[in-house]
Write an enzyme that holds these catalytic residues in place. Structure first.
Site, PDB file in Angstrom:
ATOM      1  N   GLY A 180       0.640  -1.229   0.121  1.00 11.41           N
ATOM      2  CA  GLY A 180       0.032  -0.023   0.090  1.00 11.41           C
ATOM      3  C   GLY A 180       0.677   1.455  -0.136  1.00 11.41           C
ATOM      4  O   GLY A 180       0.066   2.239  -0.290  1.00 11.41           O
ATOM      5  N   CYS A 188     -11.469   4.444 -29.779  1.00 14.29           N
ATOM      6  CA  CYS A 188     -13.204   5.020 -30.050  1.00 14.29           C
ATOM      7  C   CYS A 188     -13.797   5.085 -28.985  1.00 14.29           C
ATOM      8  O   CYS A 188     -14.677   4.463 -28.539  1.00 14.29           O
ATOM      9  CB  CYS A 188     -13.561   4.199 -31.014  1.00 14.29           C
ATOM     10  N   GLU A 189     -13.276   6.181 -27.842  1.00 17.04           N
ATOM     11  CA  GLU A 189     -13.796   6.504 -26.819  1.00 17.04           C
ATOM     12  C   GLU A 189     -13.532   7.619 -26.236  1.00 17.04           C
ATOM     13  O   GLU A 189     -12.301   7.915 -25.975  1.00 17.04           O
ATOM     14  CB  GLU A 189     -13.616   5.013 -26.071  1.00 17.04           C
TER      15      GLU A 189
HETATM   16  N1  LLP Z   1      -1.564  -7.152  -1.239  1.00 15.54           N
HETATM   17  C1  LLP Z   1      -3.005  -7.157  -1.363  1.00 15.54           C
HETATM   18  C2  LLP Z   1      -3.811  -8.198  -0.896  1.00 15.54           C
HETATM   19  C3  LLP Z   1      -3.491  -6.328  -2.491  1.00 15.54           C
HETATM   20  O1  LLP Z   1      -4.744  -6.221  -2.868  1.00 15.54           O
HETATM   21  C4  LLP Z   1      -2.630  -5.368  -3.052  1.00 15.54           C
HETATM   22  C5  LLP Z   1      -3.130  -4.366  -4.111  1.00 15.54           C
HETATM   23  C6  LLP Z   1      -1.483  -5.223  -2.694  1.00 15.54           C
HETATM   24  C7  LLP Z   1      -0.679  -6.253  -1.559  1.00 15.54           C
HETATM   25  C8  LLP Z   1      -0.186  -4.248  -3.298  1.00 15.54           C
HETATM   26  O2  LLP Z   1      -0.665  -2.926  -2.929  1.00 15.54           O
HETATM   27  P1  LLP Z   1       0.293  -1.799  -3.502  1.00 15.54           P
HETATM   28  O3  LLP Z   1       1.588  -1.899  -2.639  1.00 15.54           O
HETATM   29  O4  LLP Z   1       0.565  -2.068  -4.882  1.00 15.54           O
HETATM   30  O5  LLP Z   1      -0.552  -0.749  -3.224  1.00 15.54           O
HETATM   31  N2  LLP Z   1      -5.226  -1.054  -9.935  1.00 15.54           N
HETATM   32  C9  LLP Z   1      -5.214  -0.103  -9.063  1.00 15.54           C
HETATM   33  C10 LLP Z   1      -4.315  -0.843  -7.456  1.00 15.54           C
HETATM   34  C11 LLP Z   1      -5.108  -1.895  -7.219  1.00 15.54           C
HETATM   35  C12 LLP Z   1      -4.481  -2.335  -6.129  1.00 15.54           C
HETATM   36  C13 LLP Z   1      -4.734  -3.694  -5.470  1.00 15.54           C
HETATM   37  N3  LLP Z   1      -4.392  -4.579  -4.405  1.00 15.54           N
HETATM   38  C14 LLP Z   1      -4.219   0.938  -9.411  1.00 15.54           C
HETATM   39  O6  LLP Z   1      -3.849   0.925 -10.770  1.00 15.54           O
HETATM   40  O7  LLP Z   1      -3.818   1.963  -8.821  1.00 15.54           O
END
Ligand code: LLP
Length: 431
Positions: free
Chosen positions: A248, A361-362
């Site tokens: 996160g 196309c959007e």
């Molecule tokens: N652990 C779990 C259970 C998760 O669901 C996630 C991210 C992470 C770790 C890693 O989190 P990070 O360190 O990358 O913040 N598609 C979205 C982000 C979705 C994150 C989903 N889960 C974007 O492009 O911002």
């Protein structure tokens, strides 16, 4: 610059990881994903070192491979001594292709199919991170069939609201993920797990959100989880071996984003965990963290060739590129901010206010709105920074547009890690 691997070279071109991006665009074509391998390794080492120092050498960062999943990434993670978080059979398959030992893999997802479960067990998955009771049952059945006892963690929702965008906010009670402490379902899950013969409960997992900057998020999360762990010890005599605090940490997409000192933050979380464990009479569990974005985001950059430049008098300017939401859907999905440059005009005055838009196309196919760059012309190279996380992994073939290749940059060498999709690839599954 948003990251120290971005510069301007003596030719007045944008440099990334020491490479002239205009030259890379000419050599490999556009759209083009670039990944700075040395930066990926640097980011891994920040977690490896900080976690070992703060929590002891048992602690383990797991790369959340949903952020960028392709074979070379798992090879790098293996070489760096990272564990991995996987969320599908596709990610498991790719990790296996890289020779990654699945003993060090944690299988997430709120809906693993029976097929996924069997596939993961067959390939020796280290841990399932179990979301719900149906899945628990299915894993117990599959493990019995395989004649093993399967290690698992339970995914718990601590009930924390982060100040990030809604789609990536997962730690709240009202979430499709995990079992909440507040509703008593987390405790029920522990009781149920302990009753199954072919499952060994090793500990708990929580993930509060993504692109989080609040420094107290992990402190609040670990406090709540440790209270729960103490509760399970006193009620059920259950000793927690592992606590996974999820991923996160936020990254800088634009100059106005803050910089997080991850090592200092981890040290702070560790001090808090130690004090809290002492207070609750708990042994400190093995701590896991699951960074995705902060491992790969600033290692990435996307290059495009500028096409149509359109001015609507009294309204605005549109700069169209040869990619778009198919290789980067993050503005369309979340309104995400990005830093944009004209790679071959770095020393020219930035006075052209425009939207950088894709070729789909959007109307919602926008990479960024309201940016100020030197006025580009057809053939110029546009660069979008910090695209290493959740760009390639969320790319699509919408409008039957081919996905770009990934070129890795390391120690002055550029090499293709994922090749460009061909038109044949796009129609390959059509019968
Ligand atoms: N652990 C779990 C259970 C998760 O669901 C996630 C991210 C992470 C770790 C890693 O989190 P990070 O360190 O990358 O913040 N598609 C979205 C982000 C979705 C994150 C989903 N889960 C974007 O492009 O911002």
């Amino acid at each position: 610059m948003v990251c120290e691997n971005i510069n301007v070279n003596e030719k007045g071109n944008l440099a990334f990881a020491g490479f002239d991006t205009a030259e890379l665009a000419a050599k490999h074509g556009t759209p083009l994903y670039l990944m700075d391998e040395d930066r990926i390794r640097h980011n891994c080492r920040i977690y490896l070192k900080a976690m070992a120092e703060a929590f002891g050498t048992e602690a383990q960062p797991l790369y959340a491979s949903k952020a960028a999943s392709f074979k070379r990434m798992y090879e790098i993670m293996k070489e760096e001594g990272m564990g991995i978080d996987v969320v599908s059979s596709g990610e498991i398959f790719t990790a296996l292709k890289a020779g990654f030992d699945l003993k060090n893999a944690y299988f997430h997802s709120n809906n693993k199919t029976d097929w996924d479960i069997a596939y993961a067990i067959e390939n020796g998955i280290g841990y399932f991170v179990v979301d719900n009771s149906e899945e628990l049952y299915a894993i117990n059945e599959a493990a019995a069939k395989a004649g093993i006892v399967q290690d698992i963690l339970l995914r718990i929702t601590p009930g924390i609201d982060t100040h990030t965008y809604e789609a990536v906010n997962t730690g709240k009670v009202d979430s499709k993920f995990g079992s909440a402490i507040a509703t008593g379902q987390a405790e029920d899950m522990v009781r149920l797990t302990l009753s199954y013969e072919h499952i060994r409960l090793c500990g708990f997992h929580c993930h509060i959100g993504s692109q989080v900057f609040d420094s107290d998020t992990f402190l609040r999360g670990s406090d709540i989880m440790l209270d729960f762990i103490a509760d399970m010890k006193s009620k059920l005599d259950f000793v927690t071996q592992q606590l996974d605090l999820g991923g996160g940490y936020g990254v800088r997409y634009v100059e106005s984003d803050p910089t997080i000192d991850i090592a200092a933050n981890i040290a702070q979380v560790a001090a808090n965990v130690k004090a809290k464990c002492h207070c609750l009479g708990l042994d400190i569990p093995k701590i896991l963290m699951e960074p995705g974005r902060s491992i790969v985001a600033d290692a990435g950059m996307t290059l495009y060739t500028v096409g149509t430049v359109k001015t609507i008098p009294g309204y605005k300017n549109y700069v169209s590129i040869d990619g778009g939401m198919t290789d980067n859907p993050r503005f369309a999905l979340y309104g995400s901010a990005y830093t944009v440059f004209v790679a071959n005009k770095m020393n020219e005055t930035a006075d052209f206010v425009c939207s950088l838009v894709g070729r789909c196309c959007e109307s919602g196919d926008i990479i960024q709105e309201n940016i100020t760059i030197p006025r580009p012309v057809r053939g110029d190279i546009a660069a979008v920074c910090t695209t290493g996380a959740y760009n390639y992994s969320m790319a699509s073939n919408y409008n039957r547009i081919a996905r770009p290749p990934i070129v890795m940059l390391s120690g002055g060498r550029d090499y293709v890690a994922v090749k460009r999709e061909s038109l044949e690839d796009i129609a390959a599954n059509d019968i």
